[in-house]
Design a protein around this motif. Structure first.
Motif, PDB file in Angstrom:
ATOM      1  N   LEU A   9       0.834  -1.203   0.000  1.00  0.00           N
ATOM      2  CA  LEU A   9       0.000   0.000   0.000  1.00  0.00           C
ATOM      3  C   LEU A   9       0.872   1.257   0.000  1.00  0.00           C
ATOM      4  N   ALA A  10       1.957   1.244   0.785  1.00  0.00           N
ATOM      5  CA  ALA A  10       2.851   2.404   0.828  1.00  0.00           C
ATOM      6  C   ALA A  10       3.500   2.662  -0.528  1.00  0.00           C
ATOM      7  N   LEU A  11       3.670   1.582  -1.324  1.00  0.00           N
ATOM      8  CA  LEU A  11       4.253   1.709  -2.664  1.00  0.00           C
ATOM      9  C   LEU A  11       3.188   1.948  -3.732  1.00  0.00           C
ATOM     10  N   HIS A  12       1.924   2.143  -3.290  1.00  0.00           N
ATOM     11  CA  HIS A  12       0.793   2.369  -4.214  1.00  0.00           C
ATOM     12  C   HIS A  12       0.567   1.170  -5.128  1.00  0.00           C
ATOM     13  N   GLN A  13       0.951  -0.007  -4.674  1.00  0.00           N
ATOM     14  CA  GLN A  13       0.723  -1.241  -5.443  1.00  0.00           C
ATOM     15  C   GLN A  13      -0.614  -1.835  -4.981  1.00  0.00           C
ATOM     16  N   TYR A  14      -1.696  -1.215  -5.408  1.00  0.00           N
ATOM     17  CA  TYR A  14      -3.007  -1.540  -4.870  1.00  0.00           C
ATOM     18  C   TYR A  14      -3.467  -2.954  -5.229  1.00  0.00           C
ATOM     19  N   GLN A  15      -3.129  -3.400  -6.435  1.00  0.00           N
ATOM     20  CA  GLN A  15      -3.537  -4.753  -6.831  1.00  0.00           C
ATOM     21  C   GLN A  15      -2.848  -5.798  -5.957  1.00  0.00           C
ATOM     22  N   GLU A  16      -1.536  -5.598  -5.696  1.00  0.00           N
ATOM     23  CA  GLU A  16      -0.813  -6.526  -4.824  1.00  0.00           C
ATOM     24  C   GLU A  16      -1.310  -6.435  -3.388  1.00  0.00           C
ATOM     25  N   THR A  17      -1.638  -5.222  -2.963  1.00  0.00           N
ATOM     26  CA  THR A  17      -2.189  -5.049  -1.612  1.00  0.00           C
ATOM     27  C   THR A  17      -3.448  -5.881  -1.444  1.00  0.00           C
ATOM     28  N   ARG A  18      -4.345  -5.746  -2.436  1.00  0.00           N
ATOM     29  CA  ARG A  18      -5.595  -6.500  -2.372  1.00  0.00           C
ATOM     30  C   ARG A  18      -5.331  -8.004  -2.365  1.00  0.00           C
ATOM     31  N   ARG A  19      -4.390  -8.451  -3.189  1.00  0.00           N
ATOM     32  CA  ARG A  19      -4.119  -9.887  -3.290  1.00  0.00           C
ATOM     33  C   ARG A  19      -3.639 -10.470  -1.955  1.00  0.00           C
ATOM     34  N   VAL A  20      -2.644  -9.825  -1.332  1.00  0.00           N
ATOM     35  CA  VAL A  20      -2.101 -10.401  -0.100  1.00  0.00           C
ATOM     36  C   VAL A  20      -3.083 -10.256   1.061  1.00  0.00           C
ATOM     37  N   TRP A  21      -3.841  -9.165   1.081  1.00  0.00           N
ATOM     38  CA  TRP A  21      -4.804  -9.007   2.174  1.00  0.00           C
ATOM     39  C   TRP A  21      -5.963  -9.995   2.048  1.00  0.00           C
ATOM     40  N   GLU A  22      -6.391 -10.255   0.841  1.00  0.00           N
ATOM     41  CA  GLU A  22      -7.467 -11.245   0.679  1.00  0.00           C
ATOM     42  C   GLU A  22      -7.000 -12.627   1.124  1.00  0.00           C
ATOM     43  N   ARG A  23      -5.719 -12.948   0.818  1.00  0.00           N
ATOM     44  CA  ARG A  23      -5.185 -14.232   1.287  1.00  0.00           C
ATOM     45  C   ARG A  23      -5.045 -14.242   2.814  1.00  0.00           C
ATOM     46  N   ALA A  24      -4.632 -13.124   3.392  1.00  0.00           N
ATOM     47  CA  ALA A  24      -4.518 -13.045   4.854  1.00  0.00           C
ATOM     48  C   ALA A  24      -5.887 -13.239   5.508  1.00  0.00           C
ATOM     49  N   ILE A  25      -6.908 -12.591   4.969  1.00  0.00           N
ATOM     50  CA  ILE A  25      -8.263 -12.730   5.513  1.00  0.00           C
ATOM     51  C   ILE A  25      -8.715 -14.182   5.441  1.00  0.00           C
ATOM     52  N   GLU A  26      -8.430 -14.827   4.315  1.00  0.00           N
ATOM     53  CA  GLU A  26      -8.802 -16.234   4.143  1.00  0.00           C
ATOM     54  C   GLU A  26      -8.147 -17.111   5.220  1.00  0.00           C
ATOM     55  N   LEU A  27      -6.854 -16.895   5.457  1.00  0.00           N
ATOM     56  CA  LEU A  27      -6.148 -17.687   6.464  1.00  0.00           C
ATOM     57  C   LEU A  27      -6.652 -17.385   7.870  1.00  0.00           C
ATOM     58  N   TYR A  28      -6.873 -16.126   8.166  1.00  0.00           N
ATOM     59  CA  TYR A  28      -7.380 -15.764   9.496  1.00  0.00           C
ATOM     60  C   TYR A  28      -8.711 -16.474   9.765  1.00  0.00           C
ATOM     61  N   ARG A  29      -9.554 -16.480   8.766  1.00  0.00           N
ATOM     62  CA  ARG A  29     -10.876 -17.085   8.995  1.00  0.00           C
ATOM     63  C   ARG A  29     -10.795 -18.594   9.157  1.00  0.00           C
ATOM     64  N   THR A  30      -9.861 -19.234   8.473  1.00  0.00           N
ATOM     65  CA  THR A  30      -9.709 -20.684   8.673  1.00  0.00           C
ATOM     66  C   THR A  30      -9.210 -20.996  10.079  1.00  0.00           C
ATOM     67  N   GLN A  31      -8.569 -20.016  10.722  1.00  0.00           N
ATOM     68  CA  GLN A  31      -8.056 -20.199  12.083  1.00  0.00           C
ATOM     69  C   GLN A  31      -8.995 -19.599  13.134  1.00  0.00           C
ATOM     70  N   ASN A  32     -10.176 -19.114  12.698  1.00  0.00           N
ATOM     71  CA  ASN A  32     -11.136 -18.483  13.606  1.00  0.00           C
ATOM     72  C   ASN A  32     -10.550 -17.269  14.318  1.00  0.00           C
ATOM     73  N   ARG A  33      -9.659 -16.559  13.659  1.00  0.00           N
ATOM     74  CA  ARG A  33      -9.084 -15.333  14.228  1.00  0.00           C
ATOM     75  C   ARG A  33      -9.867 -14.143  13.664  1.00  0.00           C
ATOM     76  N   THR A  34     -11.067 -13.996  14.170  1.00  0.00           N
ATOM     77  CA  THR A  34     -11.990 -13.025  13.584  1.00  0.00           C
ATOM     78  C   THR A  34     -11.539 -11.583  13.777  1.00  0.00           C
ATOM     79  N   ALA A  35     -10.910 -11.281  14.926  1.00  0.00           N
ATOM     80  CA  ALA A  35     -10.479  -9.895  15.159  1.00  0.00           C
ATOM     81  C   ALA A  35      -9.472  -9.469  14.107  1.00  0.00           C
TER      82      ALA A  35
END
Length: 932
Positions: free
Chosen positions: A891-917
């Motif tokens: 995000l700091a590098l204005h690489q918005y597509q990459e930002t979205r990609r890694v954050w969507e993967r992070a959200i997916e992993l968090y939810r599989t671990q029930n880390r809702t916060a």
């Protein structure tokens, strides 16, 4: 979907309850429901949920609660309800009529605006039916307390309006009891006093009306220093003058709706009933606080002999007027050792007969019988009492179909399936309180006899442990010998080995030992031996494999014998592979265990304890890494013990889930037996499990027990470990002072023992404790001290981990150059030890440092290396954290597509671990991309 806040916070879909999670999570929902369809800011939510002192990291916690509520409420409501976030905060979008609070206010407004009293009365009654207890139940913050008080005032004012309507309609007889109760609770309300006086006068009780005026006048003078107002004085004068205009003729009763028989099948209520006032009130509340349009189904549940049937009979005897069309009763013999459970078909046949259906008109098919039964009850106000139910399947065909009837059930089972499918409410029944037990004995034996022996009376009540059946048997024995002193019976009952003898009247229905002995007499010798061994078990239940270890049997043989005991009603398999005994059966088993040879008793106890300890060690090894400090080494299991080894981490966690209570009991029993090292070793096996499940209270408890045991151990390492872990546990539960006390005590012992490794671990924990308190400077000081000690003990892996911890603390303090140096040292050390996968967290730290010093390219490189290592070892938790961090750099590098990609993967992993916060936090960050 309907929401309830006028009582405990609940939600229902088609009459079925929705699991809203723990109390704090429900409080978030309640805070949104009050302002349904309006935005509530995050800060406002925090103030409502926690008050003016929210916990540390309250924002992630609040986001976690909101996320869980979204995942629970929105699917259950099929899109009719949603929690959204906008510029003003969070908003719960819901039809106001689905929330009882808003529906209540709407009904009251419509009732007050109605020009027809009959319509107003109906609307007021609908509004009253929405209340299921104090507003917001047990929620206790300043905001909720203020809201609760305001709601209570709204309800009280509405009840006054409802009373006026009822009095205008001539329903003074219907509301007299309620007015009396209200006036007792609000003794200085003049409007209410006038309503009660008018109702009493119209019921022909003018003298009581005038007496109430005098009481009200005295109360107003004593408490407020004022006299009654002119309106109340005027009413008083009119009653004195017998003003005919005050009288309103009560409406004629409605004609009978049916000519069917009015059965009254309830057995005679207990002649001398004592106590249970709270339970009777709860039972009444359970009947009338049922969701609109559903059948009231209270279930009185509890162990045998606790008085479930007595309570049901007493309540029915006090409330027969509520069911003018009669009561149906059946004893289902669900847990009667003399009689098998009564089939639902037989019970239905008896009910149909009582309702006037001749045998030749009863259908052969049970579904048709049940349909005919429900049709006969459709327009009647009847109570169906189903006593001693075995399970939900036995109950379902006997339940009425319409809300005009109700069912009252007693069972030793909780019958939770009925809660899910029919909205049944549970009333768990405990033993009588000591004063209630004494009152029951006093009523049965007479005050003249009991007043002369108060100590003996108290001893009898204590030895019966509040069990009504036991108290009844004791009272009967005492009544048989009116010249005997109660102290003699109390002495006999005080001897554990004679207790069942004292609870024996020589008849199967009132002799505990006779019932159990006759069942045991039919057992094979092997099953009888196993039953005696079960008397050694302290836990409420036990598995087949643990039972095998207890008795020194092969698991298959143990299952066969348990099946024999189950068929004799001496044990019950309440879950597949798990067995428990009724309390009185356990008492008989304890008696048999007491006469086992001493050697067999000791061997059985040791086999069971070793089963739990070694299985716990095997399970813990799957949860912990290979370098866990202070790992104890238990002695080999004794012969005949059959510990198991779970196949994987999931199986290990499941075993801990199922056996946790048994492990706590095993630790307590080991402490009694003097197996002090066992106590500490078992506590150690529970560390990872209890932390992962947030069972922090039990975590503190087991280490308190371990510390007591360690004081009997001549090994100082045991005391160091116990103080260290108890300090860590106290820190996790927020008791900072207690944490520091134990950690410093552990540190003193470690220093006196010259235990450098122990000192290092304790300083590392002290650093974390101070970081949790927000004192990063002091945390860094302790972390560096721990590092120096790790370097002295020459344990490269521990040293490398601590180098990373020191680097992280430097980074938290903004000392990025020092942070980077320490983390690079750690990384080099990991690689020198050929353990590069352990350096993944350090690479993540280096990425964090690089990001905060503007070296975004270096940060991404470190994050990528860390991700590769986390993925190599399958560390999904740290992979998700690193992805979240990497997204900030993209995000700091204005690489918005990459930002979205890694954050969507992070959200997916968090939810599989029930880390809702964490998932919600990244979701919010992802949403911010929409504005860029």
């Amino acid at each position: 979907m309907r929401f309830r806040v006028l009582g405990e916070i609940e939600a229902y879909v088609d009459g079925r309850p929705v699991d809203l999670g723990h109390l704090r999570q429900r409080s978030v929902l309640a805070a949104l429901l009050v302002d349904a369809n309006r935005s509530v800011s995050v800060d406002q939510l925090a103030d409502r949920v926690w008050g003016h002192r929210p916990p540390q990291r309250w924002r992630p916690t609040l986001y976690s609660y909101l996320s869980r509520l979204r995942h629970t409420v929105e699917p259950a409501a099929n899109g009719a309800v949603g929690i959204s976030r906008g510029p003003g905060g969070y908003r719960l979008m819901v039809d106001a009529s689905a929330v009882d609070l808003h529906r209540f206010r709407d009904l009251v407004t419509r009732a007050r605006g109605s020009e027809q009293d009959d319509q107003a009365a109906a609307l007021f009654e609908q509004a009253m039916d929405l209340w299921h207890g104090p507003g917001f139940g047990t929620l206790d913050t300043p905001w909720f307390s203020a809201q609760r008080e305001a709601l209570a005032h709204e309800r009280f004012t509405m009840r006054l309006d409802r009373n006026d309507v009822a009095l205008r309609r001539g329903r003074h007889g219907d509301v007299l009891a309620d007015l009396t109760a209200q006036a007792a609770a609000h003794s200085v309300d003049e409007r209410l006093a006038g309503q009660l006086m008018l109702a009493l006068h119209r019921c022909g009780r003018s003298a009581e009306a005038l007496a109430h005026f005098d009481r009200t006048r005295r109360t107003l003078s004593e408490e407020l220093g004022i006299d009654p107002g002119p309106q109340l004085r005027r009413l008083h004068r009119r009653i004195l003058a017998a003003d005919a205009s005050l009288i309103v003729q009560a409406p004629a009763p409605a004609p009978a709706a049916t000519s069917l028989p009015v059965p009254c099948q309830m057995p005679t209520p207990p002649a001398l009933f004592a106590g249970r006032e709270d339970e009777l009130e709860q039972l009444t509340k359970a009947f009338w606080d049922t969701p609109e349009g559903t059948v009231a189904i209270p279930v009185i549940c509890g162990p045998g002999g606790v008085g479930k049937s007595w309570l049901a009979s007493q309540w029915v005897s006090q409330n027969t007027q509520r069911f003018p069309d009669g009561q149906l009763y059946v004893d289902l013999h669900g847990f009667d050792p003399r009689t098998p459970p009564l089939p639902a078909r037989a019970a239905l046949s008896g009910f149909l007969d009582a309702l006037g259906i001749t045998r030749d008109r009863i259908p052969a098919d049970i579904d048709a019988q049940s349909a005919l039964y429900r049709s006969l009850l459709a327009d009647r106000r009847m109570l169906i009492v189903l006593d001693d139910a075995r399970d939900a399947d036995q109950i379902r065909p006997l339940l009425p179909g319409g809300p005009s009837c109700a069912a009252l059930i007693t069972s030793r089972n909780r019958l939770t399936p009925l809660t899910a499918t029919h909205g049944a409410s549970l009333l768990p029944l405990d033993v009588l309180r000591p004063n209630e037990a004494r009152a029951l004995l006093e009523r049965r034996l007479g005050a003249d006899r009991t007043s002369t022996e108060p100590e003996a009376l108290a001893a009898l009540a204590e030895h019966c442990a509040g069990l009504p059946l036991a108290l009844a048997i004791v009272a009967a024995r005492a009544a048989m010998h009116p010249d005997f002193q109660l102290a003699v019976l109390a002495e006999e009952l005080g001897r554990t080995t004679d207790r069942l003898t004292a609870l024996d009247l020589g008849d199967l229905t009132v002799s505990m030992r006779a019932v159990f002995a006759s069942s045991c007499a039919a057992l094979t010798p092997a099953a009888a031996r196993l039953f005696a061994f079960l008397g050694l078990v302290r836990s409420a239940d036990i598995t087949a494999t643990a039972t095998a270890s207890l008795a020194g049997l092969a698991p298959t043989e143990a299952r066969v014998l348990l099946a024999e005991l189950e068929s004799a009603h001496l044990v019950r398999q309440h879950r597949p592979g798990r067995y428990r005994m009724h309390d009185l059966v356990r008492l008989y088993a304890v008696e048999l265990a007491a006469v086992l040879p001493d050697q067999e008793t000791v061997h059985g106890q040791n086999r069971l304890l070793d089963h739990y300890l070694h299985t716990a060690f095997a399970s813990n090894r799957l949860l912990d890494g290979p370098y866990t400090p202070f790992r104890p080494q238990p002695e080999p299991a004794v012969p005949g013990s059959n510990p198991i080894s779970p196949d994987d981490t999931a199986a290990a966690l499941q075993w801990f889930d199922e056996e946790h209570e048994c492990l706590l009991n095993a630790q307590a029993q080991a402490a009694i037996l003097g197996r002090h090292r066992f106590v500490g070793q078992l506590a150690w096996t529970l560390i990872s499990y209890q932390l992962s499940r947030h069972r922090l209270e039990e975590y503190v408890s087991v280490w308190q027990t371990a510390l007591t045991a360690a004081e009997h151990d001549d090994n100082p390492a045991a005391r160091i470990l116990a103080h260290w872990r108890l300090g860590f546990a106290s820190s996790r539960v927020g008791d900072h002072a207690q944490a520091l006390d134990h950690l410093h005590h552990a540190l003193d012992l470690a220093e006196r023992s010259n235990d450098l490794a122990g000192q290092a671990h304790i300083y590392r924990t002290l650093a974390r404790a101070w970081e949790e308190q927000g004192d990063n400077t002091r945390a860094l000081d302790h972390a560096e001290h721990a590092l120096r000690l790790y370097q002295e003990v020459n344990h490269p892996l521990w040293e490398a981990n601590q180098l990373n911890a020191v680097g992280w603390m430097h980074a938290r303090l903004g000392m990025y150059a020092r942070a980077r140096a320490r983390c690079e040292q750690a990384l080099a050390l990991f690689r020198a030890q050929s353990l590069p996968e352990h350096g993944a967290s350090t690479l993540d730290s280096l990425g964090y440092i690089a990001h905060h010093t503007g070296r975004y390219g270096d940060a991404l490189e470190h994050y990528e290396q860390a991700l590769a290592l986390f993925r190599e070892v399958g560390d999904l938790a740290n992979e998700a954290d690193t992805l979240a961090n990497a997204g900030e750099t993209h995000l700091a590098l204005h690489q918005y597509q990459e930002t979205r990609r890694v954050w969507e993967r992070a959200i997916e992993l968090y939810r599989t671990q029930n880390r809702t916060a964490e998932a919600d936090g990244v979701c919010d960050r992802l949403a911010s991309l929409e504005t860029l």
